[in-house]
Design a protein around this motif. Structure first.
Motif, PDB file in Angstrom:
ATOM      1  N   ASP A  56       0.822  -1.206   0.000  1.00 34.28           N
ATOM      2  CA  ASP A  56       0.000   0.000   0.000  1.00 34.28           C
ATOM      3  C   ASP A  56       0.855   1.255   0.000  1.00 34.28           C
ATOM      4  O   ASP A  56       0.467   2.288  -0.559  1.00 34.28           O
ATOM      5  CB  ASP A  56      -0.918   0.015   1.229  1.00 34.28           C
ATOM      6  CG  ASP A  56      -1.911  -1.125   1.206  1.00 34.28           C
ATOM      7  OD1 ASP A  56      -1.704  -2.086   1.960  1.00 34.28           O
ATOM      8  OD2 ASP A  56      -2.883  -1.051   0.432  1.00 34.28           O
ATOM      9  N   LEU A  57       2.030   1.165   0.619  1.00 32.89           N
ATOM     10  CA  LEU A  57       2.888   2.341   0.766  1.00 32.89           C
ATOM     11  C   LEU A  57       4.343   1.963   0.525  1.00 32.89           C
ATOM     12  O   LEU A  57       4.810   0.914   0.993  1.00 32.89           O
ATOM     13  CB  LEU A  57       2.726   2.936   2.178  1.00 32.89           C
ATOM     14  CG  LEU A  57       3.584   4.150   2.531  1.00 32.89           C
ATOM     15  CD1 LEU A  57       3.246   5.338   1.631  1.00 32.89           C
ATOM     16  CD2 LEU A  57       3.415   4.528   3.999  1.00 32.89           C
ATOM     17  N   ARG A  81       1.540   1.184 -10.930  1.00 27.57           N
ATOM     18  CA  ARG A  81       1.828   2.143  -9.855  1.00 27.57           C
ATOM     19  C   ARG A  81       0.593   2.312  -8.980  1.00 27.57           C
ATOM     20  O   ARG A  81      -0.134   3.304  -9.081  1.00 27.57           O
ATOM     21  CB  ARG A  81       2.231   3.496 -10.442  1.00 27.57           C
ATOM     22  CG  ARG A  81       3.557   3.477 -11.189  1.00 27.57           C
ATOM     23  CD  ARG A  81       3.874   4.868 -11.694  1.00 27.57           C
ATOM     24  NE  ARG A  81       4.980   4.869 -12.634  1.00 27.57           N
ATOM     25  CZ  ARG A  81       5.334   5.929 -13.360  1.00 27.57           C
ATOM     26  NH1 ARG A  81       4.661   7.060 -13.241  1.00 27.57           N
ATOM     27  NH2 ARG A  81       6.345   5.859 -14.198  1.00 27.57           N
ATOM     28  N   ARG A  82       0.343   1.330  -8.152  1.00 25.18           N
ATOM     29  CA  ARG A  82      -0.848   1.367  -7.307  1.00 25.18           C
ATOM     30  C   ARG A  82      -0.494   1.564  -5.839  1.00 25.18           C
ATOM     31  O   ARG A  82      -1.332   1.403  -4.976  1.00 25.18           O
ATOM     32  CB  ARG A  82      -1.661   0.089  -7.499  1.00 25.18           C
ATOM     33  CG  ARG A  82      -2.084  -0.110  -8.951  1.00 25.18           C
ATOM     34  CD  ARG A  82      -3.041  -1.250  -9.119  1.00 25.18           C
ATOM     35  NE  ARG A  82      -3.405  -1.458 -10.508  1.00 25.18           N
ATOM     36  CZ  ARG A  82      -4.343  -0.800 -11.157  1.00 25.18           C
ATOM     37  NH1 ARG A  82      -5.031   0.122 -10.523  1.00 25.18           N
ATOM     38  NH2 ARG A  82      -4.593  -1.040 -12.425  1.00 25.18           N
ATOM     39  N   SER A  83       0.779   1.887  -5.565  1.00 23.18           N
ATOM     40  CA  SER A  83       1.223   2.132  -4.194  1.00 23.18           C
ATOM     41  C   SER A  83       1.469   3.625  -4.014  1.00 23.18           C
ATOM     42  O   SER A  83       1.988   4.291  -4.921  1.00 23.18           O
ATOM     43  CB  SER A  83       2.508   1.356  -3.897  1.00 23.18           C
ATOM     44  OG  SER A  83       2.362  -0.017  -4.161  1.00 23.18           O
ATOM     45  N   ASP A  84       1.125   4.148  -2.849  1.00 17.44           N
ATOM     46  CA  ASP A  84       1.520   5.506  -2.512  1.00 17.44           C
ATOM     47  C   ASP A  84       3.006   5.504  -2.187  1.00 17.44           C
ATOM     48  O   ASP A  84       3.555   4.488  -1.746  1.00 17.44           O
ATOM     49  CB  ASP A  84       0.714   6.009  -1.313  1.00 17.44           C
ATOM     50  CG  ASP A  84      -0.762   6.173  -1.643  1.00 17.44           C
ATOM     51  OD1 ASP A  84      -1.582   6.012  -0.722  1.00 17.44           O
ATOM     52  OD2 ASP A  84      -1.080   6.439  -2.806  1.00 17.44           O
ATOM     53  N   GLY A 104       4.976  11.397  -8.669  1.00 16.34           N
ATOM     54  CA  GLY A 104       3.804  10.901  -7.945  1.00 16.34           C
ATOM     55  C   GLY A 104       3.977  10.778  -6.454  1.00 16.34           C
ATOM     56  O   GLY A 104       3.191  10.082  -5.796  1.00 16.34           O
ATOM     57  N   MET A 106       3.664  11.252  -2.594  1.00 14.40           N
ATOM     58  CA  MET A 106       2.663  11.792  -1.688  1.00 14.40           C
ATOM     59  C   MET A 106       3.309  12.769  -0.697  1.00 14.40           C
ATOM     60  O   MET A 106       2.655  13.645  -0.172  1.00 14.40           O
ATOM     61  CB  MET A 106       1.969  10.664  -0.921  1.00 14.40           C
ATOM     62  CG  MET A 106       1.282   9.638  -1.815  1.00 14.40           C
ATOM     63  SD  MET A 106      -0.056  10.338  -2.785  1.00 14.40           S
ATOM     64  CE  MET A 106      -1.278  10.615  -1.516  1.00 14.40           C
ATOM     65  N   CYS A 125      -0.985   9.631   4.182  1.00 18.86           N
ATOM     66  CA  CYS A 125      -1.067   8.698   3.055  1.00 18.86           C
ATOM     67  C   CYS A 125      -2.134   7.640   3.295  1.00 18.86           C
ATOM     68  O   CYS A 125      -2.920   7.307   2.393  1.00 18.86           O
ATOM     69  CB  CYS A 125       0.289   8.016   2.840  1.00 18.86           C
ATOM     70  SG  CYS A 125       1.538   9.090   2.119  1.00 18.86           S
ATOM     71  N   ARG A 128      -5.719   8.967   2.976  1.00 20.49           N
ATOM     72  CA  ARG A 128      -6.137   9.097   1.578  1.00 20.49           C
ATOM     73  C   ARG A 128      -6.424   7.730   0.968  1.00 20.49           C
ATOM     74  O   ARG A 128      -7.377   7.568   0.211  1.00 20.49           O
ATOM     75  CB  ARG A 128      -5.063   9.834   0.783  1.00 20.49           C
ATOM     76  CG  ARG A 128      -5.035  11.337   1.010  1.00 20.49           C
ATOM     77  CD  ARG A 128      -4.139  12.028   0.013  1.00 20.49           C
ATOM     78  NE  ARG A 128      -2.733  11.791   0.306  1.00 20.49           N
ATOM     79  CZ  ARG A 128      -1.951  12.640   0.976  1.00 20.49           C
ATOM     80  NH1 ARG A 128      -2.460  13.774   1.428  1.00 20.49           N
ATOM     81  NH2 ARG A 128      -0.692  12.359   1.196  1.00 20.49           N
ATOM     82  N   ARG A 129      -5.579   6.749   1.285  1.00 18.73           N
ATOM     83  CA  ARG A 129      -5.783   5.409   0.722  1.00 18.73           C
ATOM     84  C   ARG A 129      -7.075   4.791   1.253  1.00 18.73           C
ATOM     85  O   ARG A 129      -7.844   4.182   0.497  1.00 18.73           O
ATOM     86  CB  ARG A 129      -4.592   4.513   1.067  1.00 18.73           C
ATOM     87  CG  ARG A 129      -4.759   3.054   0.634  1.00 18.73           C
ATOM     88  CD  ARG A 129      -3.443   2.370   0.512  1.00 18.73           C
ATOM     89  NE  ARG A 129      -2.728   2.826  -0.655  1.00 18.73           N
ATOM     90  CZ  ARG A 129      -2.772   2.244  -1.838  1.00 18.73           C
ATOM     91  NH1 ARG A 129      -3.542   1.188  -2.011  1.00 18.73           N
ATOM     92  NH2 ARG A 129      -2.086   2.697  -2.850  1.00 18.73           N
ATOM     93  N   ARG A 132      -9.988   6.349  -0.446  1.00 20.89           N
ATOM     94  CA  ARG A 132     -10.183   5.826  -1.799  1.00 20.89           C
ATOM     95  C   ARG A 132     -10.857   4.463  -1.756  1.00 20.89           C
ATOM     96  O   ARG A 132     -11.699   4.138  -2.588  1.00 20.89           O
ATOM     97  CB  ARG A 132      -8.838   5.726  -2.527  1.00 20.89           C
ATOM     98  CG  ARG A 132      -8.251   7.060  -2.937  1.00 20.89           C
ATOM     99  CD  ARG A 132      -7.192   6.903  -4.009  1.00 20.89           C
ATOM    100  NE  ARG A 132      -6.051   6.118  -3.557  1.00 20.89           N
ATOM    101  CZ  ARG A 132      -4.993   6.624  -2.936  1.00 20.89           C
ATOM    102  NH1 ARG A 132      -4.941   7.927  -2.684  1.00 20.89           N
ATOM    103  NH2 ARG A 132      -3.995   5.860  -2.584  1.00 20.89           N
TER     104      ARG A 132
END
Length: 455
Positions: A56-57, A81-84, A104, A106, A125, A128-129, A132
């Protein structure tokens, strides 16, 4: 960090830094916040971990051996690119900061930094995740309502009977009572009844156990201005919003006796009376109720009105527990794997024979909700169910009926449930919220179970 974030175990983080001390420092600090914390000393090591697990991060140092962190992130396939990402550096200038933001990032943190600074960045972070994810769930729910994506998975005899009853009773306007354990899919059945009914109004779900008893009547029937303290203006109730459609009264067994009397009057007269009003207004609403309790036992105990029970029990749909329809588990696992992989942006996986056998033989006290949560958790953590169960130090389910391990064959089901729940709570160091997520039930349901057991 907020309580909500501290109680989200299915989150993962990858720390990429060539300094062993920094990797160890951040891993120790973040282990309390994340279910999975991995570290890498180079881009090559990070890429190997990233190809194996979803994170996730990402917390990445910009200056790394060989290739810097920004170049690595820019080189990734945009679709993956699905990770913060949070970048760290001890050699920052304006150009580097702009590059990081364009890549990109954060956040952008200068070394040396205080731990509190990093934790605040991580919190932002994660907020926000999680937001979403919540938006994704709401979007999926809206799609299910308006596009009609709801479907019952399974070909077992029990599910065939459920589908047959739905098709037969959906076109009528009669009250329907759906019975089944928590997590069996009662709301899904209610939505299908509404979709197949041909009614043009909305489907309005109401959890009777989640609304304070003193507010329930106002929520359902509305109120006039001045009806009670704080009622500055009139407000329509949920029955009005459901006009021409269906209202789904979930957990009807939780409804207070006084409210049961008011509901009985509505069912008999097909009219509602807002709180504080002397006038009744007719409503065209189909009522579908659901319960995970044995309502006849509640009637005998004086907690549920007998006349209301018979008024609700005009048409009955019983949803079997997942352990009673084991033939459907493999199909459900494949369905949830495809669905969740697409929604979470993860590569679809194929579970091993061992994973499928364990899931098929498990008793699933949380039913389909627990199964879906397990599939989602395993996808996010990159761990197959067999490995996940072993790491939880919870005895993995064994072949049904062997009696060689697990619970004795002659143990009553209620005692098995109690022991399993206590075992999961203990595995989470007493954290009931985390245990409830693993079991696939709400925290309120878990608290009610503890109260029933005198704990």
């Amino acid at each position: 960090m907020t309580t909500e974030l501290m109680q989200t175990p299915a989150l993962s983080v990858l720390i990429v830094d060539d300094e062993p001390g920094m990797r160890s420092f951040l891993k120790k600090a973040l282990s309390k916040r994340f279910a999975l914390v991995e570290v890498a000393g180079s881009v090559e090591d990070a890429e190997r971990l990233r190809s194996r697990c979803h994170f996730d991060l990402l917390i990445v140092d910009i200056r790394l051996p060989g290739r810097d962190g920004i170049e690595w992130n820019e080189a990734l396939d945009p679709g993956s690119r699905r990770s913060d990402i949070i970048f760290m550096t001890g050699y920052a200038d304006m150009e580097t900061a702009i590059r990081a933001l364009r890549a990109g990032a954060m956040d952008f943190i200068m070394k040396p930094f205080h731990l509190e600074q990093m934790m605040q960045s991580v919190e932002r972070c994660l907020e926000r995740r999680l937001l979403r994810r919540e938006n994704l769930l709401l979007k999926r729910e809206v799609e299910q309502i308006h596009v009609g994506q709801n479907t019952l998975i399974g070909v077992s005899d029990g599910m065939a009977q459920v589908k047959e009853v739905i098709n037969r009773v959906a076109p009528t306007n009669s009250v329907v009572l759906i019975e089944g354990e928590s997590g069996t899919g009662k709301e899904l059945v209610a939505r299908l009844l509404h979709q197949k009914s041909g009614r043009s109004g909305a489907f309005v779900p109401v959890n009777c156990g989640a609304i304070a008893p003193e507010l329930l009547e106002s929520e359902l029937f509305g109120h006039v201005a001045g009806a009670f303290t704080g009622a500055r203006s009139a407000r329509e109730g949920l029955f009005t919003f459901a006009s021409g459609g269906t209202i789904f009264l979930d957990e009807i067994g939780e409804m207070p006796l006084q409210m049961q009397t008011a509901l009985l009057r509505v069912l008999e007269q097909r009219a509602i009376r807002p709180v504080g009003s002397e006038q009744e207004s007719p409503v065209d609403v189909r009522v579908v109720a659901a319960t995970n309790r044995e309502l006849l036992e509640e009637v005998d105990a004086g907690r549920f009105r007998r006349d209301l029970f018979y008024r609700l029990n005009v048409l009955n749909v019983h949803i079997p527990a997942l352990r009673e329809r084991r033939d459907d588990i493999v199909e459900l696992v494949h369905h949830f794997t495809r669905q969740l992989s697409a929604e979470l942006g993860l590569k679809e996986v194929s579970w091993s024979h061992e994973d499928m056998q364990l899931m098929t033989n498990h008793d699933w006290p949380g039913n389909i909700r627990e199964l879906r949560n397990l599939v989602e958790r395993c996808l996010l953590l990159g761990k197959p169910p067999a490995e996940y169960w072993r790491q939880q130090q919870t005895p993995a389910p064994t072949t049904q009926g062997t009696g060689e391990s697990g619970y004795p064959d002659d143990m009553p089901l209620k005692e098995v449930e109690r022991m399993h729940v206590m075992q999961v709570v203990e595995s989470q160091q007493g954290n009931k919220s985390a245990a409830a997520r693993i079991l696939g039930v709400s925290r309120k349901t878990l608290d009610r179970k503890f109260k029933e057991w005198g704990l």
